[in-house]
Design a protein around this motif. Structure first.
Motif, PDB file in Angstrom:
ATOM      1  N   LEU A 496      92.632  -7.814  40.105  1.00 22.64           N
ATOM      2  CA  LEU A 496      92.787  -6.260  39.406  1.00 22.64           C
ATOM      3  C   LEU A 496      91.764  -5.398  39.693  1.00 22.64           C
ATOM      4  O   LEU A 496      90.734  -5.879  39.413  1.00 22.64           O
ATOM      5  CB  LEU A 496      93.294  -6.478  38.029  1.00 22.64           C
ATOM      6  N   CYS A 497      91.707  -4.689  40.901  1.00 26.22           N
ATOM      7  CA  CYS A 497      90.874  -4.097  41.003  1.00 26.22           C
ATOM      8  C   CYS A 497      90.516  -2.584  40.255  1.00 26.22           C
ATOM      9  O   CYS A 497      92.056  -2.316  40.411  1.00 26.22           O
ATOM     10  CB  CYS A 497      90.738  -3.654  42.752  1.00 26.22           C
ATOM     11  N   LYS A 529      85.702  -1.948  51.278  1.00 20.75           N
ATOM     12  CA  LYS A 529      84.314  -0.490  50.032  1.00 20.75           C
ATOM     13  C   LYS A 529      84.923  -0.992  48.899  1.00 20.75           C
ATOM     14  O   LYS A 529      85.417  -0.260  47.347  1.00 20.75           O
ATOM     15  CB  LYS A 529      83.986   0.667  50.498  1.00 20.75           C
ATOM     16  N   ILE A 530      84.853  -2.424  47.908  1.00 20.74           N
ATOM     17  CA  ILE A 530      85.148  -3.017  46.617  1.00 20.74           C
ATOM     18  C   ILE A 530      83.359  -2.818  45.617  1.00 20.74           C
ATOM     19  O   ILE A 530      83.774  -3.074  44.500  1.00 20.74           O
ATOM     20  CB  ILE A 530      85.778  -3.830  46.509  1.00 20.74           C
ATOM     21  N   ALA A 534      85.877  -2.243  39.585  1.00 17.86           N
ATOM     22  CA  ALA A 534      85.295  -4.108  38.981  1.00 17.86           C
ATOM     23  C   ALA A 534      86.725  -4.505  38.871  1.00 17.86           C
ATOM     24  O   ALA A 534      87.766  -4.074  39.465  1.00 17.86           O
ATOM     25  CB  ALA A 534      86.015  -2.972  37.423  1.00 17.86           C
ATOM     26  N   VAL A 535      86.950  -6.107  39.535  1.00 12.34           N
ATOM     27  CA  VAL A 535      87.602  -7.145  40.009  1.00 12.34           C
ATOM     28  C   VAL A 535      87.989  -8.554  39.263  1.00 12.34           C
ATOM     29  O   VAL A 535      86.511  -8.626  38.885  1.00 12.34           O
ATOM     30  CB  VAL A 535      86.974  -7.162  41.105  1.00 12.34           C
ATOM     31  N   PHE A 536      89.070  -7.993  38.562  1.00 12.23           N
ATOM     32  CA  PHE A 536      89.714  -9.122  37.792  1.00 12.23           C
ATOM     33  C   PHE A 536      90.585 -10.474  38.306  1.00 12.23           C
ATOM     34  O   PHE A 536      91.152 -10.392  39.032  1.00 12.23           O
ATOM     35  CB  PHE A 536      90.139  -8.385  36.229  1.00 12.23           C
ATOM     36  N   LEU A 537      89.796 -11.327  37.854  1.00  6.92           N
ATOM     37  CA  LEU A 537      90.494 -12.702  38.637  1.00  6.92           C
ATOM     38  C   LEU A 537      90.868 -13.935  37.789  1.00  6.92           C
ATOM     39  O   LEU A 537      90.164 -14.014  36.984  1.00  6.92           O
ATOM     40  CB  LEU A 537      89.983 -13.307  39.816  1.00  6.92           C
ATOM     41  N   ASN A 538      92.720 -14.001  37.780  1.00  9.74           N
ATOM     42  CA  ASN A 538      92.449 -15.252  36.893  1.00  9.74           C
ATOM     43  C   ASN A 538      94.130 -16.209  37.705  1.00  9.74           C
ATOM     44  O   ASN A 538      94.761 -15.975  38.676  1.00  9.74           O
ATOM     45  CB  ASN A 538      93.575 -14.325  36.008  1.00  9.74           C
ATOM     46  N   PHE A 562      93.447  -4.004  45.890  1.00 13.81           N
ATOM     47  CA  PHE A 562      92.149  -3.346  46.668  1.00 13.81           C
ATOM     48  C   PHE A 562      93.244  -2.173  47.164  1.00 13.81           C
ATOM     49  O   PHE A 562      93.477  -0.556  47.004  1.00 13.81           O
ATOM     50  CB  PHE A 562      91.708  -3.476  47.232  1.00 13.81           C
ATOM     51  N   LEU A 563      93.981  -2.153  48.153  1.00 17.91           N
ATOM     52  CA  LEU A 563      94.823  -1.949  49.007  1.00 17.91           C
ATOM     53  C   LEU A 563      96.079  -1.484  48.203  1.00 17.91           C
ATOM     54  O   LEU A 563      96.864  -0.358  48.910  1.00 17.91           O
ATOM     55  CB  LEU A 563      95.425  -2.149  50.265  1.00 17.91           C
TER      56      LEU A 563
END
Length: 641
Positions: A496-497, A529-530, A534-538, A562-563
């Motif tokens: 989730l970005c 360009k990220i 904020a990036v959430f990974l699970n 992101f896209l």
């Protein structure tokens, strides 16, 4: 002569009386000291008993008991026979020199009265008693005989057994014990009730005992063992006799981990956290062997539990619908008693639950201690090897996840299996850590149910969530293929970005350093360009992703979120990402792709080099797509569709 003897008795009596008064600590010694501890070989008094050896000298011998040291002292003195009695009929000891010569010194007195001389003799006797307590025990035991004026020291019968031991003070009213005396019991506050006890340690005879017990199972000529040729060992033995088969889906899953079945004469240790299902697993294995489906006929199996009663085990077996007639239950913790009770049954297999609850009486320490666990395991190992009866043990684990007890325990047994599982999940994994008869790459997958452990028919999709969305596309979700032992599992990775958030980055189930590297490579090599997002990974289902084969799936899920371009369902990702954005080969690529094809996936994204090696294999209708780097993956997945 009778007058002389009466004078001697009277002299010794009054001297001994004064000796007791001057030594009040010895008042407990009764006045029967003279009659009990002075002795002679004839009817004459021991103090006045002359024995002639054919010369002009006579030998006087007397023996006395010292109550403080608990030893016998024997002394002899020599004098000329002509001086034994004087003309007036008085005793020689009253007019002649009283001479006593020993190991530690020499005491002489002359012209003394009867009482003074006797008192002098008792004083010398006390000095010898005090010195004798410091004499070497070996030196004392060598002095078996006496000659002349030599003193002989010996242990009296009933003396306290020598050896190391602890002193305990036990209250005779309430049973409270303490290591020191307090005057009053610290439990019941009663005074005068503490009694002193000595605990003498015994020799550790665990090995000797276990050999004695196991020997009763063997024929009388079992000790006459000679070297045997290899071809003679296997002659007449069928290949099917090498393993005890375990039938059914559950049995096949356990047999896979054991390397094809249970080996006769093997010692298998199964460890796991409390409540994970060790006892359930062992009870089901015991029931399979007792039913004898793979052997053609039922066989006797003894299930020994040191934690539960037979009623509790029977209740659990009834809940699991187990009704094997040849399955025997026994509740006990004494190894000697267990081996004696199961001997008449001649079982096909023995289950002990658990090794931390059993003990050997000849071994020092309580059940579960280091020495007890080691010796009990060694005893069961010798029992299994010499009787060719397999033994399955249950073992508890420590807080760090290792088998409780000494580390040597895992070296003694033939196989070590760990039953793993999360409290929030019903799935259980049986993982081999050591196996002398098979591979340690196998993995058994089970699911805990009301009827016990059930084999999972398709473990590859056990970590996949149900996709209940109306659309066949899910943004930010990618499927990775990981290996655990020889099993391939498909897991889902979510990303989730968010453009505005107080948290810059948060990962769950993925190494934080690995996630930072993948995000940095996407920004540098793929041109995304990220950095401002904020990036959430699970990882779904609480699985931890530890191998690099999931790098491509993590990058694909981040790109999808992101896209805002969903990844089509039926697409899996396998590959490692380098710092240059290139895709790298991972191990067992054919096994991973074959698992994806069996689950009905349409496409599998792999590195370009892997596509060439997989071209000769048949994966059905599944399409294998090779990509060189991350830019190629983005163009293939997010623009082609």
């Amino acid at each position: 002569m009778q007058i002389i003897e009466m004078k001697a008795i009277r002299s010794i009596y009054y001297t001994h009386k004064r000796f007791l008064l001057r030594n009040p600590t010895r008042l407990s010694v009764s006045l029967s000291f003279l009659s009990r501890h002075f002795h002679s070989s004839n009817a004459r008094l021991a103090l006045n008993s002359p024995e002639t050896d054919g010369t002009h000298e006579t030998h006087r011998v007397w023996t006395a008991f010292e109550p403080l040291t608990g030893e016998l002292y024997t002394s002899s003195s020599s004098r000329e026979s002509s001086n034994q009695y004087d003309e007036s009929g008085s005793e020689d000891g009253a007019n002649a020199d009283f001479e006593t010569e020993g190991t530690y010194g020499k005491a002489k007195s002359a012209n003394l009265s009867d009482g003074e001389k006797a008192q002098k003799g008792f004083s010398d006797f006390n000095n010898r008693s005090r010195y004798s307590s410091n004499e070497n025990a070996d030196e004392m035991s060598r002095k078996k005989a006496f000659s002349g004026n030599e003193l002989v020291f010996g242990d009296i019968v009933g003396n306290k057994k020598k050896g190391k031991g602890k002193v305990r003070w036990v209250c005779e009213y309430c049973g409270y014990s303490d290591g020191q005396w307090w005057g009053v019991c610290r439990s019941c506050d009663n005074s005068g009730t503490m009694r002193r006890f000595s605990e003498v340690e015994t020799k550790n005879r665990g090995l000797e005992f276990s050999e004695t017990v196991v020997r009763s199972w063997l024929p009388k000529d079992a000790g006459d063992v000679e070297p045997v040729r290899l071809v003679d060992v296997t002659r007449g033995i069928k290949k099917m006799d090498y393993r005890i088969p375990l039938s059914g889906p559950f049995g096949n899953e356990v047999a896979r981990v054991l390397g094809g079945g249970l080996v006769p004469g093997s010692l298998v240790l199964i460890g796991g956290d409390p409540g994970v299902g060790k006892s359930t697993l062992l009870l089901q294995v015991a029931a399979l062997i007792a039913e004898g489906h793979g052997l053609g006929q039922p066989a006797c199996v003894v299930y020994v539990s040191g934690e539960e009663s037979v009623e509790q085990i029977s209740s659990r077996a009834d809940r699991m619908k187990i009704g094997a007639n040849e399955l025997y239950l026994y509740s006990g913790t004494d190894i000697e008693d267990i081996l004696v009770k199961i001997r008449p049954r001649s079982p096909r297999a023995v289950v002990v639950d658990s090794i931390q609850t059993v003990y050997l009486k000849e071994v020092i320490g309580s059940a579960g201690g280091l020495s007890q666990v080691r010796e009990c395991t060694s005893a069961l190992l010798r029992f299994a090897k010499k009787t060719n009866i397999p033994v399955l043990l249950a073992g508890h684990v420590t807080k760090t996840g290792e088998i409780a007890g000494p580390r040597v325990l895992e070296h003694i047994v033939d196989a070590v299996l760990y039953l793993e599982g999360e409290k929030c999940s019903s799935h259980r994994l049986l993982r081999p850590v050591k196996n002398r008869f098979g591979s340690t790459d196998e993995l058994g997958v089970f699911e805990m149910s009301q009827l016990g452990l059930q084999a999972v028919s398709n473990p590859s999709e056990m970590f996949l969530s149900d996709q209940n969305s109306d659309s066949e596309f899910l943004a930010g979700l990618a499927v990775a293929v990981i290996m655990d032992g020889s099993r391939a599992f498909l897991i889902e990775i979510q990303a989730l970005c968010v453009s505005s958030s107080t948290v810059s980055r948060h990962v769950n189930g993925i190494q934080a350093s690995r996630a930072d590297m993948i995000i940095s490579v996407l920004a540098k090599q793929a041109g995304l360009k990220i950095q401002e997002n904020a990036v959430f990974l699970n990882v779904v289902s609480g699985v931890s992703l530890t191998e690099t084969a999931g790098d491509l799936a993590v990058a694909a899920s981040i790109c999808s979120s992101f896209l805002e371009f969903p990844i089509p369902s039926g697409v899996a990702f396998i590959g490692e990402i380098g710092l240059g954005g290139e895709l790298r080969m991972v191990s067992r690529m054919d096994k991973r792709v074959s698992t994806v094809a069996k689950l009905g996936y349409k496409k599998c994204i792999v590195p370009m080099i892997a596509e060439k090696s997989l071209a000769t294999l048949d994966f059905g209708k599944m399409e294998i797509i090779g990509c060189k780097d991350l830019k190629g993956v983005i163009n293939t997945v997010f623009t082609k569709y």
